[in-house]
Write a protein that holds these residues in place. Structure first.
Motif, short mmCIF file in Angstrom:
data_model
loop_
_atom_site.label_atom_id
_atom_site.label_comp_id
_atom_site.label_asym_id
_atom_site.label_seq_id
_atom_site.Cartn_x
_atom_site.Cartn_y
_atom_site.Cartn_z
N ARG A 51 6.93 -13.27 -5.76
CA ARG A 51 5.45 -12.70 -5.54
C ARG A 51 4.48 -13.96 -5.37
NH1 ARG A 51 5.10 -9.37 -10.95
NH2 ARG A 51 5.74 -11.07 -11.56
N ASP A 94 5.42 -8.21 -4.37
CA ASP A 94 4.35 -7.48 -4.09
C ASP A 94 4.29 -6.96 -2.34
OD1 ASP A 94 3.31 -8.17 -6.22
OD2 ASP A 94 2.21 -9.72 -5.68
N THR A 97 4.27 -8.65 1.69
CA THR A 97 3.54 -9.92 1.64
C THR A 97 4.91 -10.63 2.29
OG1 THR A 97 4.91 -10.03 -0.37
CG2 THR A 97 2.84 -9.89 -0.37
N HIS A 100 7.97 -10.72 0.33
CA HIS A 100 8.94 -8.76 0.98
C HIS A 100 9.44 -8.97 1.69
CE1 HIS A 100 8.19 -4.19 0.72
NE2 HIS A 100 8.53 -4.53 1.90
N THR A 122 9.31 -3.84 -5.68
CA THR A 122 7.63 -4.20 -5.91
C THR A 122 6.97 -4.08 -6.92
OG1 THR A 122 7.07 -1.89 -4.80
CG2 THR A 122 7.21 -3.46 -3.14
N ASP A 123 8.19 -3.39 -8.48
CA ASP A 123 7.57 -3.04 -9.29
C ASP A 123 8.73 -3.55 -10.77
OD1 ASP A 123 5.74 -1.06 -11.12
OD2 ASP A 123 7.71 -0.82 -11.73
#
Length: 134
Positions: A51, A94, A97, A100, A122-123
């Motif tokens: 992240r 996230d 991004t 990502h 993403t979590d």
């Protein structure tokens, strides 16, 4: 790049926070040290938090090479009875991004490597839940 230990309920996993990618040579040294820690602790799960990653000098071939190196190292350690024969890696980023994109590329390059199971989420809770499944 830094990493720290994280406990997941009764399971244990290594948490790797990636803020900036090291040189390719340093990344290989870190992979070796990380695998030694995983082996010593009996861990078979790795959460890679991308992240905070905003840039990388790695090319796609570098990522593939690092994954192959890790896969071969796991095979050697497993054959010697030093570690489980498979490492589950959850990549956390996230959405939309730089991290990502790197995480998704890494999942693609890990395809077909027999000693690595790589997943992207993403979590954080979803990533941890995936790691717990096995």
């Amino acid at each position: 790049m830094q990493y720290e230990l994280l406990t997941l309920d009764a399971d244990r996993a290594l948490l790797l926070r990636v803020i900036e990618t090291p040189s390719l040579e340093r990344a290989q040294v870190l992979n070796t040290a990380m695998l030694a820690d995983l082996s010593r602790l009996g861990f078979a799960r790795l959460l890679v938090d991308c992240r905070e990653l905003e840039r990388s000098d790695f090319q796609a071939s570098d990522v593939r090479g690092l994954l192959h190196h890790l896969d071969r190292s796991i095979a050697r350690h497993a054959a010697a009875g030093q570690t489980p024969d498979r490492l589950r890696i959850a990549l956390l980023s996230d959405a939309d991004t730089f991290g990502h994109g790197i995480a998704r590329m890494t999942v693609g390059h890990a395809y077909g490597l027999p000693h690595l199971q790589v997943h992207h989420a993403t979590d954080r809770d979803a990533a941890l839940n995936w790691l717990r499944q096995a």
